[in-house]
Write a protein that holds these residues in place. Structure first.
Motif, PDB file in Angstrom:
ATOM      1  N   THR A  25      -7.979  -1.113  -2.667  1.00 12.12           N
ATOM      2  CA  THR A  25      -9.443  -1.229  -2.639  1.00 12.12           C
ATOM      3  C   THR A  25      -9.851  -2.273  -3.671  1.00 12.12           C
ATOM      4  O   THR A  25      -9.160  -2.473  -4.680  1.00 12.12           O
ATOM      5  N   SER A  26     -10.966  -2.921  -3.435  1.00 10.93           N
ATOM      6  CA  SER A  26     -11.387  -4.000  -4.333  1.00 10.93           C
ATOM      7  C   SER A  26     -12.873  -4.266  -4.187  1.00 10.93           C
ATOM      8  O   SER A  26     -13.487  -3.924  -3.170  1.00 10.93           O
ATOM      9  N   ASP A  66       0.828  -1.210   0.000  1.00 11.80           N
ATOM     10  CA  ASP A  66       0.000   0.000   0.000  1.00 11.80           C
ATOM     11  C   ASP A  66       0.861   1.259   0.000  1.00 11.80           C
ATOM     12  O   ASP A  66       0.555   2.243  -0.698  1.00 11.80           O
TER      13      ASP A  66
END
Length: 404
Positions: A316-317, A308
């Motif tokens: 994000t997903s 990150d």
């Protein structure tokens, strides 16, 4: 004997984290080589993964949905998924190969013949993940039509009707493809040199489809493939995609983020099956999950935080992001299967690192697949289907015999 849950692995670039190409295990210099995809697929096969999916799209990757960005620190570019699958088919033996092919701009005939050829090359291990494109930028690559811009805020509020036309078209694409797959009966090829007959024309049939989006006549150029009907998969996030899966697919990948959604989304899928009048075998439902696997929870969290930081923002997903140990992932898989899920599709955050962790620790604990047969349908417990024209002729002959 309890059947092992289906284990699918979704292969995409250097992994599902945008910074994965910077991980020490990554092979960024080889992302666009055939050897890279061969190695990943063969490794997954040795680990006894049931199937791999290959991601694809008709536009470059972007950090913003359906638009371009100016980032230079993330992987951009990819090889064609169907061609990757066709390349690795002869160098693998058991694993299912399921490329993503977009329905929105690809002609059904090309989808049908491409996946049939993959089924021949793999000796019956092909599948197809049908994907819809809602991107105006992707439409511009073809120049045949425009695609209206999706109002994402309205979509997130539940206004899903704006995406229905694309899914209605996809339903027609799958129907045409399935008709083309059935257009040659299994005994259409005679190869009788003494009589000079290579084919039986009475065993080759036209698709003869007339719909809102397509008018298709004639047969496929590819004779009936080993599975007859390769498995069709759909990734779904809400009602309309679930309905497409219910009417047209064999497998559906869904994205529950917590225990409550695991129950509610599975219920939505079964409701969609009932609402659309699905008959025969229910959908096989697999939960999608992005994984970062390390020996301790702290190490896994640290690995994700490191990625990150390199990316400049947290991952994000649409799917659950799991950073933990192999034992914790096994508990998550057990929880899903206890609810009635057929398995999982694992998206490794880092390739090959998380695939290696999966192979070393997770799959051995689940046990080897005990599936009989050599095709993907057989491996996942699906029967080999009878050709629709053969079935109709057999039924007619039976009725004529009864009448006599």
């Amino acid at each position: 004997m309890t059947r092992r849950p289906t284990i699918a692995v979704a292969l995409d670039g250097a992994g599902w984290h945008p910074a994965a190409w910077r991980d020490p295990s990554a092979r960024p210099a080889e992302l666009f080589t055939a050897r890279y995809w061969r190695d990943l697929t063969q490794f997954a096969e040795r680990a006894d993964v049931d199937l791999v999916t290959f991601e694809d799209a008709l536009g470059l990757q972007s950090s913003t949905l359906w638009s371009t960005d100016e980032r230079t620190d993330q992987v951009r570019g990819r090889l064609d998924a169907l061609l990757i699958a066709s390349f690795v088919a002869p160098v693998t033996e058991r694993i299912g190969l399921v490329p993503t092919v977009t329905t929105t701009h690809t002609e059904p005939f090309h989808v049908a013949t491409g996946v049939q050829t993959l089924d021949v090359a793999s000796r019956g291990r092909a599948g197809w993940r049908a994907q819809i494109s809602g991107s105006p930028l992707e439409a511009a690559h073809f120049g045949r039509r425009t695609v209206p811009t999706i109002d994402l805020e309205a979509l997130h509020r539940g206004d899903s009707e704006q995406i229905r036309p694309g899914f209605d078209e996809a339903r027609e694409v799958v129907e045409v493809v399935r008709r083309l797959w059935d257009s040659w009966e299994a005994d259409a090829i005679i190869r009788d040199a003494s009589t000079g007959r290579f084919i039986d024309r009475d065993r080759i049939h036209g698709a003869e489809y007339e719909g809102e989006h397509f008018s298709v006549t004639g047969a496929s150029i590819v004779p009936r493939s080993p599975q007859g009907q390769p498995l069709v998969a759909v990734l779904g996030h809400q009602t309309i995609p679930y309905e497409l899966a219910a009417t047209s697919a064999d497998l559906v990948f869904i994205t529950p983020l917590d225990d409550a959604q695991s129950v509610s989304i599975l219920g939505e899928v079964r409701d969609a099956e009932a609402r659309t009048g699905r008959t025969g075998r229910p959908l096989s439902v697999l939960a999608d999950v992005i994984v970062v696997l390390e020996s301790t929870p702290a190490a896994a969290r640290a690995a994700l935080e490191r990625l990150d930081e390199q990316n400049g923002s947290p991952l994000t997903s649409d799917a659950l992001i799991f950073a933990g140990t192999p034992e914790q992932l096994l508990e998550r898989i057990d929880a899903w299967t206890a609810l009635g899920y057929d398995g999982v599709r694992i998206r490794p955050a880092r390739l090959p690192r998380d695939l290696e962790q999966l192979a070393d620790w997770v799959l051995p604990a689940l046990g080897r697949s005990d599936a009989a047969g050599t095709t993907l349908r057989e491996r996942l417990g699906f029967e080999l289907p009878e050709n629709r024209y053969t079935a109709a002729r057999t039924s007619a002959a039976r009725q004529n015999g009864e009448a006599a």
